[in-house]
Design a protein around this motif. Structure first.
Motif, PDB file in Angstrom:
ATOM      1  N   ARG A   1      47.372   0.319   9.535  1.00 21.03           N
ATOM      2  CA  ARG A   1      45.950   0.098   9.306  1.00 21.03           C
ATOM      3  C   ARG A   1      45.594  -1.391   9.361  1.00 21.03           C
ATOM      4  O   ARG A   1      44.638  -1.826   8.732  1.00 21.03           O
ATOM      5  CB  ARG A   1      45.553   0.682   7.953  1.00 21.03           C
TER       6      ARG A   1
ATOM      7  N   ASP B   1      42.694  -6.128  12.188  1.00 24.22           N
ATOM      8  CA  ASP B   1      42.348  -4.962  11.392  1.00 24.22           C
ATOM      9  C   ASP B   1      42.866  -3.721  12.110  1.00 24.22           C
ATOM     10  O   ASP B   1      43.502  -3.800  13.167  1.00 24.22           O
ATOM     11  CB  ASP B   1      40.838  -4.882  11.145  1.00 24.22           C
TER      12      ASP B   1
ATOM     13  N   PRO C   1      44.982  -2.330   3.539  1.00 23.98           N
ATOM     14  CA  PRO C   1      43.621  -2.499   3.013  1.00 23.98           C
ATOM     15  C   PRO C   1      43.274  -1.485   1.918  1.00 23.98           C
ATOM     16  O   PRO C   1      43.404  -0.274   2.105  1.00 23.98           O
ATOM     17  CB  PRO C   1      42.745  -2.305   4.249  1.00 23.98           C
ATOM     18  N   ALA C   2      42.819  -1.999   0.804  1.00 21.31           N
ATOM     19  CA  ALA C   2      42.495  -1.146  -0.350  1.00 21.31           C
ATOM     20  C   ALA C   2      41.359  -0.178  -0.035  1.00 21.31           C
ATOM     21  O   ALA C   2      41.309   0.928  -0.583  1.00 21.31           O
ATOM     22  CB  ALA C   2      42.147  -2.007  -1.558  1.00 21.31           C
ATOM     23  N   ASP C   3      40.435  -0.589   0.853  1.00 23.04           N
ATOM     24  CA  ASP C   3      39.281   0.266   1.140  1.00 23.04           C
ATOM     25  C   ASP C   3      39.620   1.452   2.034  1.00 23.04           C
ATOM     26  O   ASP C   3      38.757   2.278   2.318  1.00 23.04           O
ATOM     27  CB  ASP C   3      38.148  -0.562   1.763  1.00 23.04           C
ATOM     28  N   GLN C   4      40.899   1.556   2.482  1.00 19.49           N
ATOM     29  CA  GLN C   4      41.295   2.691   3.311  1.00 19.49           C
ATOM     30  C   GLN C   4      42.244   3.648   2.601  1.00 19.49           C
ATOM     31  O   GLN C   4      42.729   4.605   3.197  1.00 19.49           O
ATOM     32  CB  GLN C   4      41.923   2.179   4.618  1.00 19.49           C
TER      33      GLN C   4
ATOM     34  N   GLU D   1      41.549   5.809   0.290  1.00 21.42           N
ATOM     35  CA  GLU D   1      40.956   7.136   0.163  1.00 21.42           C
ATOM     36  C   GLU D   1      41.023   7.898   1.478  1.00 21.42           C
ATOM     37  O   GLU D   1      41.268   9.114   1.494  1.00 21.42           O
ATOM     38  CB  GLU D   1      39.502   7.030  -0.307  1.00 21.42           C
ATOM     39  N   ASP D   2      40.822   7.184   2.610  1.00 23.11           N
ATOM     40  CA  ASP D   2      40.942   7.832   3.918  1.00 23.11           C
ATOM     41  C   ASP D   2      42.367   8.361   4.120  1.00 23.11           C
ATOM     42  O   ASP D   2      42.567   9.483   4.601  1.00 23.11           O
ATOM     43  CB  ASP D   2      40.606   6.842   5.033  1.00 23.11           C
TER      44      ASP D   2
ATOM     45  N   GLN E   1      47.542   5.203  -6.042  1.00 25.76           N
ATOM     46  CA  GLN E   1      46.607   4.092  -6.090  1.00 25.76           C
ATOM     47  C   GLN E   1      47.083   2.981  -5.147  1.00 25.76           C
ATOM     48  O   GLN E   1      48.236   2.972  -4.705  1.00 25.76           O
ATOM     49  CB  GLN E   1      46.479   3.549  -7.519  1.00 25.76           C
ATOM     50  N   HIS E   2      46.198   2.035  -4.869  1.00 24.88           N
ATOM     51  CA  HIS E   2      46.539   0.932  -3.973  1.00 24.88           C
ATOM     52  C   HIS E   2      47.759   0.169  -4.473  1.00 24.88           C
ATOM     53  O   HIS E   2      48.642  -0.216  -3.689  1.00 24.88           O
ATOM     54  CB  HIS E   2      45.342  -0.014  -3.807  1.00 24.88           C
TER      55      HIS E   2
END
Length: 416
Positions: free
Chosen positions: A57, A63, A115-118, A120-121, A169-170
């Motif tokens: 990712r 990115d 990346p922490a924002d991914q 959940e994906d 979790q991240h």
């Protein structure tokens, strides 16, 4: 051309393996890392798979989208897999793009952005894979057999558990990567069209400074015997059966592989002939060798109808035991031909050879040459296969059934 297996060790512990295949136009590389499911913390089942998803990712200054665009522009096909003791990450490509591709793969391995924002994906992807497994009873049968047969933590499956995936979790992803994506115990296997000296220089440049935590010793593998049933509303019954055999790397492995080949290799095999063709009991039946560290097993599967499940199990056990009466010359010759043919096919695939030599090194600490393997196959005789079976004749089994009605092993077949 004489087969070569080349070895170069880096200061941090990474082992580079090379098998030149100059007749090909491709090259493949496989990283095999000590980061399998048995390394997952308690309650985090599925974490290893989530990390393998996250490392692609983005890495370095790229990115996720940019990373994939560079790989696509180079024509690189990547792939990863999570196993019990190890995880693999690799690619196949044209030989001329190896430097650029290996640089990018190295960044993904050693310097992923995670990346922490991914997270959940990635969690949703892992959940979909787990649901897909649960919806396919034949696959579920094998995964439940693994959970039942092998001691903790070796019974874990790559897809994890719903509770484990939900808890990730991240910080768990970052910590698992830091602990287990380490050069110590990691192998980089390269097969195909490449120049060894240039490859060594490139790998030294990319990974010479890679350092990481030492890996802890794994506990011994134990097995459980007996029966387990998984209730599943269906007119079909799926059964998975396992018994002990020598593990890959054992001096008796190839005779054991021959037994399984006589039972299950091809449409002229005994299981296909006796269980499916003659009696029409199943729509699918197979057997395969499977090893976790020094513990070997033969895993069998049969898919049948609920009203014929007991008969299927009985005939399956009888067919396995029929090896005690001997193996015919025709059966042995067909088996040898199939194994030798598969070895020829493997020489046309840089990816297959890359994966095989990585696995051999991690399991055996060396890579047997094809000449060695062929010698083992040629040494097999009808009598030696029968004698091997009698020495290791299966007495105790592990059985899992998936369907509406439970199955039980015959009396005495659930313990050593």
């Amino acid at each position: 051309m004489e087969q070569q297996i080349l070895v170069h060790r880096l200061p941090g512990g990474l082992v580079l393996l090379g098998e030149p295949m100059p007749w090909l136009r491709t090259v493949a590389c496989t990283f095999m890392l000590p980061a399998g499911t048995c390394c997952e913390p308690e309650g985090k089942e599925g974490l290893a798979g989530a990390v393998m998803e996250m490392i692609e990712r983005g890495c370095g200054d790229l990115d996720s989208r940019a990373y994939m665009e560079v790989l696509d522009a180079l024509g690189v096909e990547t792939g990863s897999a999570v196993m019990t003791t190890h995880s693999t990450f690799g690619a196949v490509m044209r030989s001329d793009v190896l430097p650029e591709a290996l640089h990018l793969l190295g960044q993904a391995l050693c310097d992923p952005t995670l990346p922490a924002d991914q997270v959940e994906d990635v969690r949703q992807i892992c959940m979909q894979e787990l649901r897909g497994l649960e919806d396919e009873p034949s696959h579920r049968c094998f995964t439940e057999l693994k959970r039942f047969r092998f001691s903790h933590p070796y019974g874990r499956i790559a897809q994890g558990t719903r509770e484990g995936i939900e808890s990730i979790q991240h910080v768990d992803i970052v910590d698992f990567h830091r602990r287990h994506f380490s050069p110590g115990g990691t192998v980089l296997a390269v097969a195909g069209n490449f120049e060894w000296k240039r490859l060594c220089d490139l790998v030294e440049e990319l990974f010479g400074g890679w350092r990481g935590e030492a890996q802890s010793e794994l506990s011994p593998v134990q097995v459980n015997y007996g029966s387990r049933h998984v209730d599943f509303a269906s007119s079909q019954t799926h059964l998975a059966l396992a018994y002990d055999c020598p593990a890959y790397g054992d001096a008796e492995y190839y005779p054991s592989r021959a037994v399984v080949g006589v039972l299950s290799d091809g449409m002229s095999s005994r299981l296909f002939t006796e269980v499916r063709e003659k009696r029409g009991l199943v729509y699918s039946v197979l057997a395969t060798c499977y090893s976790i560290r020094d513990r070997g097993s033969v895993l069998c599967y049969a898919g049948t109808t609920a009203n014929r499940a007991e008969e299927t199990l009985e005939v399956l056990l009888q067919t396995i035991d029929s090896i005690a009466q001997g193996v015919s010359p025709g059966e042995l010759e067909r088996l040898k031909f199939r194994i030798k043919s598969s070895m020829v096919f493997e020489q046309e695939s840089s990816r297959a050879r890359s994966r095989q030599i990585a696995n051999d090194w991690c399991v055996l600490g060396r890579v047997p040459t094809q000449r060695e393997v062929l010698a083992e196959i040629d040494r097999l005789t009808c009598e030696s296969v029968r004698e091997h079976f009698l020495r290791y004749r299966p007495r105790a089994f592990s059985l899992v059934s998936v369907g509406s009605e439970p199955l039980e092993l015959p009396v005495g077949a659930d313990h050593t």
